[in-house]
Motif scaffolding. Sequence first.
Motif: not given
Length: 456
Positions: A92, A94, A96, A390, A392, A429, A431-432, A435, A437
């Motif tokens: 996975y 991530r 940012d 979003v 990822f 997805y 989780y994204e 979360r 940013r």
Amino acid sequence: MKQIVYVLLLAGFCPRIAAAQSSAGQPTLAQPTVTQAAAAQSPVARPRTVASPGATPEKTDPFLVDLLRSKASPFLLRVLNKPDSFRYQLIYTRIDRDKHNRPGFHNYYLRVNPQEYFNPASTVKMPLAFLAMEKINSLHRYGITRGTPMLTDSSYSGQSVAIKDTSASDSLPSVAQYVRKIFLVSDNDAYSRLYEFLGQEWINRRLWQMGYPDIRITRRFVPMNEDENRHTNQIDFVSAGKTLYTQPPAYSTVPFDFSHKVLMGNGHLDRHDSLIREPMDFTTHNNFPLEDGQRILQSVLFPGSVPKKQQFNLHADDYAFLYRYMSEYPHESEHPKYDTGEYFDSYTKFFLFKSGRGQIPSYIRVFNKPGWAYGFLTDYAYIADFKNNVEFMLSGTIYVNSDGVLNDDKYDYDEIGYPFFKEVGDIIYQYELGRKRETTPDLKKFQLQYGHDSGE
């Protein structure tokens, strides 16, 4: 479900090139970069590793383990509890962004180990598509573009001619058309034609030079022996009845180390469909470690995020072309035109959508390349949600072959494989979506126009 029985001789296995290789060398693969901001937000500092002395460590992050297990259904828990049977690996990634919209990346791993072999199947088409686009750029001085007709001759045993492509608007084969078909529906002939254009030796030496010494591309996707796969065809690029450039037949002398046997299963069907009651030998097959595939996809979607030597020599319009066809759905394609009953929109979108022919929301696009063969399912994906801002990456592989017999086309793709990718994708997805940013990403770069043929 019957326990999968397999034999895998991987003690000390590492599919690297023989020591006698030429001066092309095997540079060490640079590790993925992590921005300071991303590192500061990371739930864990670094992955847990498990390895025997002298072996390459397996990478596993407690964060990813905990996230998946805390949200998993009983079905997914059963799979996660049997790593030796299902041989799954996951990354996975991530992403940012900083205030200038520059992305930083952090990979979280689950059982990622380049020494645990999985058959990469059609995922190897991804680097060959990128390499073919790169090679075309080196031929611009001859007046050649990716859309120039490419005629393939037969120059050696087992080879075939390709001088027509009725799926193309001009009915002629080209690198552009082969790349389209590779990403739209994972076309096997398109891959084999790009393999012939690039040549086995150039493919491997270029990828090793870029910092991927464990990748091994040895074969087309047609029945051929090792010698025939080392030979590649003569190719002519033509325009208006004139030959612009002729690439002569080639023979690969690149050395591979096949000293470590890779045997799987308790039986397999041979090319005559006879059952052989012994493991199938993958020793000389293609090899494409999961972390290398993730890195290569990242290098094309985000070229500035990797060192210069790991960037393909592509131009802005090359990237735009690739982004379109990596994310376009079969129903949006005019040339080729596909039967959408067979090639439905999620046909190649394993994460989140393929299981049950899931519908893809209009505000989500998946830029990816999957592969499926011999009970292995693999996918490398970048997922962008333009409505919720979003983004990822997910990369994963799983082995689903409960009867232990290979090459019989009887695998547990629908029952286990695709549901595994869907649920893992759903968990990440969600989780994204939840979360926080520091900076909202601007994803306009990946919001494209579809449904018409692009220029060459």
